[in-house]
Every structure is written in C-alpha cells, then in structure tokens.
Design a protein around this motif. Sequence first.
Motif, PDB file in Angstrom:
ATOM      1  N   GLN A  88       0.833  -1.205   0.000  1.00  0.00           N
ATOM      2  CA  GLN A  88       0.000   0.000   0.000  1.00  0.00           C
ATOM      3  C   GLN A  88       0.871   1.260   0.000  1.00  0.00           C
ATOM      4  OE1 GLN A  88      -3.579   0.021   0.139  1.00  0.00           O
ATOM      5  NE2 GLN A  88      -3.373  -2.126  -0.376  1.00  0.00           N
ATOM      6  N   ALA A  89       2.010   1.168  -0.662  1.00  0.00           N
ATOM      7  CA  ALA A  89       2.942   2.302  -0.733  1.00  0.00           C
ATOM      8  C   ALA A  89       2.435   3.316  -1.752  1.00  0.00           C
ATOM      9  CB  ALA A  89       4.320   1.799  -1.138  1.00  0.00           C
ATOM     10  N   PRO A  90       2.828   4.593  -1.619  1.00  0.00           N
ATOM     11  CA  PRO A  90       2.368   5.609  -2.569  1.00  0.00           C
ATOM     12  C   PRO A  90       2.830   5.319  -3.994  1.00  0.00           C
ATOM     13  CG  PRO A  90       3.874   6.565  -0.946  1.00  0.00           C
ATOM     14  CD  PRO A  90       3.665   5.143  -0.578  1.00  0.00           C
ATOM     15  N   SER A  91       4.023   4.807  -4.168  1.00  0.00           N
ATOM     16  CA  SER A  91       4.485   4.400  -5.490  1.00  0.00           C
ATOM     17  C   SER A  91       5.772   3.618  -5.331  1.00  0.00           C
ATOM     18  CB  SER A  91       4.720   5.603  -6.409  1.00  0.00           C
ATOM     19  OG  SER A  91       5.830   6.338  -5.969  1.00  0.00           O
ATOM     20  N   ALA A  92       6.078   2.880  -6.342  1.00  0.00           N
ATOM     21  CA  ALA A  92       7.322   2.115  -6.356  1.00  0.00           C
ATOM     22  C   ALA A  92       8.117   2.591  -7.562  1.00  0.00           C
ATOM     23  CB  ALA A  92       7.009   0.627  -6.465  1.00  0.00           C
ATOM     24  N   GLY A  93       9.409   2.626  -7.442  1.00  0.00           N
ATOM     25  CA  GLY A  93      10.232   3.041  -8.564  1.00  0.00           C
ATOM     26  C   GLY A  93      11.137   1.913  -8.984  1.00  0.00           C
ATOM     27  N   PHE A  94      11.424   1.869 -10.254  1.00  0.00           N
ATOM     28  CA  PHE A  94      12.392   0.896 -10.721  1.00  0.00           C
ATOM     29  C   PHE A  94      13.020   1.369 -12.022  1.00  0.00           C
ATOM     30  CE2 PHE A  94       8.597  -0.395 -12.863  1.00  0.00           C
ATOM     31  CZ  PHE A  94       8.956  -1.093 -14.002  1.00  0.00           C
ATOM     32  N   ILE A  95      14.185   0.810 -12.296  1.00  0.00           N
ATOM     33  CA  ILE A  95      14.950   1.184 -13.480  1.00  0.00           C
ATOM     34  C   ILE A  95      14.845   0.069 -14.503  1.00  0.00           C
ATOM     35  CG2 ILE A  95      17.269   1.688 -14.364  1.00  0.00           C
ATOM     36  CD1 ILE A  95      17.911   2.827 -11.561  1.00  0.00           C
ATOM     37  N   VAL A  96      14.558   0.443 -15.730  1.00  0.00           N
ATOM     38  CA  VAL A  96      14.467  -0.507 -16.844  1.00  0.00           C
ATOM     39  C   VAL A  96      15.582  -0.155 -17.810  1.00  0.00           C
ATOM     40  CG1 VAL A  96      13.048  -1.286 -18.763  1.00  0.00           C
ATOM     41  CG2 VAL A  96      11.970  -0.660 -16.607  1.00  0.00           C
ATOM     42  N   GLY A  97      16.348  -1.125 -18.205  1.00  0.00           N
ATOM     43  CA  GLY A  97      17.456  -0.854 -19.112  1.00  0.00           C
ATOM     44  C   GLY A  97      17.606  -1.907 -20.180  1.00  0.00           C
ATOM     45  N   HIS A  98      18.474  -2.866 -19.913  1.00  0.00           N
ATOM     46  CA  HIS A  98      18.879  -3.840 -20.924  1.00  0.00           C
ATOM     47  C   HIS A  98      17.705  -4.597 -21.549  1.00  0.00           C
ATOM     48  CE1 HIS A  98      21.632  -6.408 -23.044  1.00  0.00           C
ATOM     49  NE2 HIS A  98      21.120  -7.482 -22.469  1.00  0.00           N
ATOM     50  N   ALA A  99      16.782  -5.064 -20.729  1.00  0.00           N
ATOM     51  CA  ALA A  99      15.632  -5.817 -21.276  1.00  0.00           C
ATOM     52  C   ALA A  99      14.829  -4.940 -22.234  1.00  0.00           C
ATOM     53  CB  ALA A  99      14.741  -6.333 -20.153  1.00  0.00           C
ATOM     54  N   PHE A 100      14.660  -3.683 -21.904  1.00  0.00           N
ATOM     55  CA  PHE A 100      13.904  -2.771 -22.760  1.00  0.00           C
ATOM     56  C   PHE A 100      14.605  -2.583 -24.107  1.00  0.00           C
ATOM     57  CE2 PHE A 100      12.824   1.490 -24.295  1.00  0.00           C
ATOM     58  CZ  PHE A 100      11.442   1.396 -24.326  1.00  0.00           C
ATOM     59  N   ASP A 101      15.911  -2.385 -24.083  1.00  0.00           N
ATOM     60  CA  ASP A 101      16.652  -2.174 -25.331  1.00  0.00           C
ATOM     61  C   ASP A 101      16.658  -3.409 -26.225  1.00  0.00           C
ATOM     62  OD1 ASP A 101      17.316   0.476 -25.505  1.00  0.00           O
ATOM     63  OD2 ASP A 101      19.231   0.263 -24.479  1.00  0.00           O
ATOM     64  N   ARG A 102      16.436  -4.587 -25.668  1.00  0.00           N
ATOM     65  CA  ARG A 102      16.422  -5.820 -26.467  1.00  0.00           C
ATOM     66  C   ARG A 102      15.071  -6.068 -27.132  1.00  0.00           C
ATOM     67  NH1 ARG A 102      17.941  -9.124 -21.816  1.00  0.00           N
ATOM     68  NH2 ARG A 102      16.782 -10.768 -22.856  1.00  0.00           N
ATOM     69  N   LEU A 103      14.040  -5.306 -26.768  1.00  0.00           N
ATOM     70  CA  LEU A 103      12.721  -5.469 -27.394  1.00  0.00           C
ATOM     71  C   LEU A 103      12.741  -4.925 -28.816  1.00  0.00           C
ATOM     72  CD1 LEU A 103      10.445  -4.171 -24.489  1.00  0.00           C
ATOM     73  CD2 LEU A 103      10.905  -6.557 -25.082  1.00  0.00           C
ATOM     74  N   ASP A 104      11.866  -5.464 -29.676  1.00  0.00           N
ATOM     75  CA  ASP A 104      11.748  -4.872 -31.013  1.00  0.00           C
ATOM     76  C   ASP A 104      10.983  -3.552 -30.891  1.00  0.00           C
ATOM     77  OD1 ASP A 104       8.912  -5.289 -31.203  1.00  0.00           O
ATOM     78  OD2 ASP A 104       9.207  -7.271 -32.075  1.00  0.00           O
ATOM     79  N   SER A 105      10.984  -2.769 -31.961  1.00  0.00           N
ATOM     80  CA  SER A 105      10.398  -1.421 -31.916  1.00  0.00           C
ATOM     81  C   SER A 105       8.935  -1.423 -31.494  1.00  0.00           C
ATOM     82  CB  SER A 105      10.535  -0.748 -33.275  1.00  0.00           C
ATOM     83  OG  SER A 105      11.889  -0.536 -33.557  1.00  0.00           O
ATOM     84  N   ALA A 106       8.150  -2.356 -32.021  1.00  0.00           N
ATOM     85  CA  ALA A 106       6.722  -2.397 -31.678  1.00  0.00           C
ATOM     86  C   ALA A 106       6.525  -2.682 -30.187  1.00  0.00           C
ATOM     87  CB  ALA A 106       5.999  -3.437 -32.526  1.00  0.00           C
ATOM     88  N   MET A 107       7.323  -3.609 -29.638  1.00  0.00           N
ATOM     89  CA  MET A 107       7.200  -3.914 -28.210  1.00  0.00           C
ATOM     90  C   MET A 107       7.664  -2.737 -27.361  1.00  0.00           C
ATOM     91  SD  MET A 107       7.980  -7.887 -27.409  1.00  0.00           S
ATOM     92  CE  MET A 107       9.057  -8.470 -28.696  1.00  0.00           C
ATOM     93  N   LYS A 108       8.683  -2.000 -27.828  1.00  0.00           N
ATOM     94  CA  LYS A 108       9.129  -0.814 -27.090  1.00  0.00           C
ATOM     95  C   LYS A 108       8.009   0.217 -26.996  1.00  0.00           C
ATOM     96  CE  LYS A 108      14.055  -1.018 -28.030  1.00  0.00           C
ATOM     97  NZ  LYS A 108      15.184  -0.422 -28.746  1.00  0.00           N
ATOM     98  N   LEU A 109       7.278   0.390 -28.093  1.00  0.00           N
ATOM     99  CA  LEU A 109       6.166   1.346 -28.075  1.00  0.00           C
ATOM    100  C   LEU A 109       5.084   0.897 -27.100  1.00  0.00           C
ATOM    101  CD1 LEU A 109       5.863   2.170 -31.879  1.00  0.00           C
ATOM    102  CD2 LEU A 109       6.757   3.648 -30.062  1.00  0.00           C
TER     103      LEU A 109
END
Length: 183
Positions: A88-109
């Motif tokens: 029940q936290a106000p928000s959670a933060g996280f960093i996305v990097g390598h996995a995101f860059d490995r997605l194809d363009s459509a999945m990135k969108l």
Amino acid sequence: REFPIAGAGIEVARELLEHARDRLRDRAASHLVRLTDGRLLGTEVLPSGRVGLIGPEGPLGSSSDDDVAALELALRLAAVELLWTSAQAPSAGFIVGHAFDRLDSAMKLRAASLFSELTRAGLAQVIVVTRGDVVDLVPEAFDGVLELESAPSGGMQLRGVPAGIGSIALRQLPSSLQRSPSA
C-alpha cells in the motif's frame, strides 16, 4: 522432538509462497500478452525447472531474444505492481534498461505506453535507460527525458530534452506507409 505447530507454519509458508508465485505469473502473463500483442500468452515451469513460454498454439519450443526480454520486463513490472499493492505504498520506482533495449520497436512502443499508464496511475515511477529510438517516436509517453552528450569541457553531461504530453512530434510517414491519393 516434533513441534506440530512449527510444521504447520512451514506448510502455511509454502502455501503463501505458491499463492504469491501464482499472482506473479498471472500478472506477468497479462503484461506479456500486452507487450507482445498476444503473440505470447504466459509461462510454464518445465520439468528441468526452467521457464518456458506459451503462445496461442501452446508451448513454444524455443524463445527469441525479444521473447526473453519481454518476459524479463513483464516479470519486473508484475513484481513492482504486486509489491506496491501489498505494501500500500504511494508508489514504487524501478529502473528498466537492458531488457527494454532488447525489445523490437513495436514492443518498445507498447512498453512505453504501459510505463506511462503505470506512472499516471501512481503505481510506479519508471526510469528507462535506453539508446533513445522509442523516445524519438513517442516523446509524449515520457514525463522527462535526459540525454547524455559530450560536454564542451571534454566530459559527459546530461541535457534535458522536451518530453511529456505536450511534446507530440508530428512527422511525415515513410512513403511505404502513406496512402495513395484518392482519384
């Protein structure tokens, strides 16, 4: 000497762990379907203990790098959501990097759209570390963008780049995507 209460505690812990694993898999499957536009539907645990992907026709024999990256991202998103809702936290933060860059363009969108929704719902603050191609395509999906560039003094510096809802960029479609004028 046996303690039946301790044994019951272990069984309760196993049930809780199994319930948490099922919730994580269900939530991750929802993100996986969305990221892959329905090409991947979920996961299964193989006899080897490894995770296999499931498509519309059933289990996939092999997985591409895009598929594995989509699964990694879906699992991370699901974990952040479940932690947030459990705590029940106000928000959670996280960093996305390598996995995101490995997605194809459509999945990135699709991922950028999902990040934007999670942020606007107050569920997560997502920091995306990327080469930037998706930022150029949909700057409105990002609340802020910092670009790393060479500094005049010889080092590196961050520069703010216009982004956010007011930063929709209009571009001419490539000729292959343009409709021919009606006669």
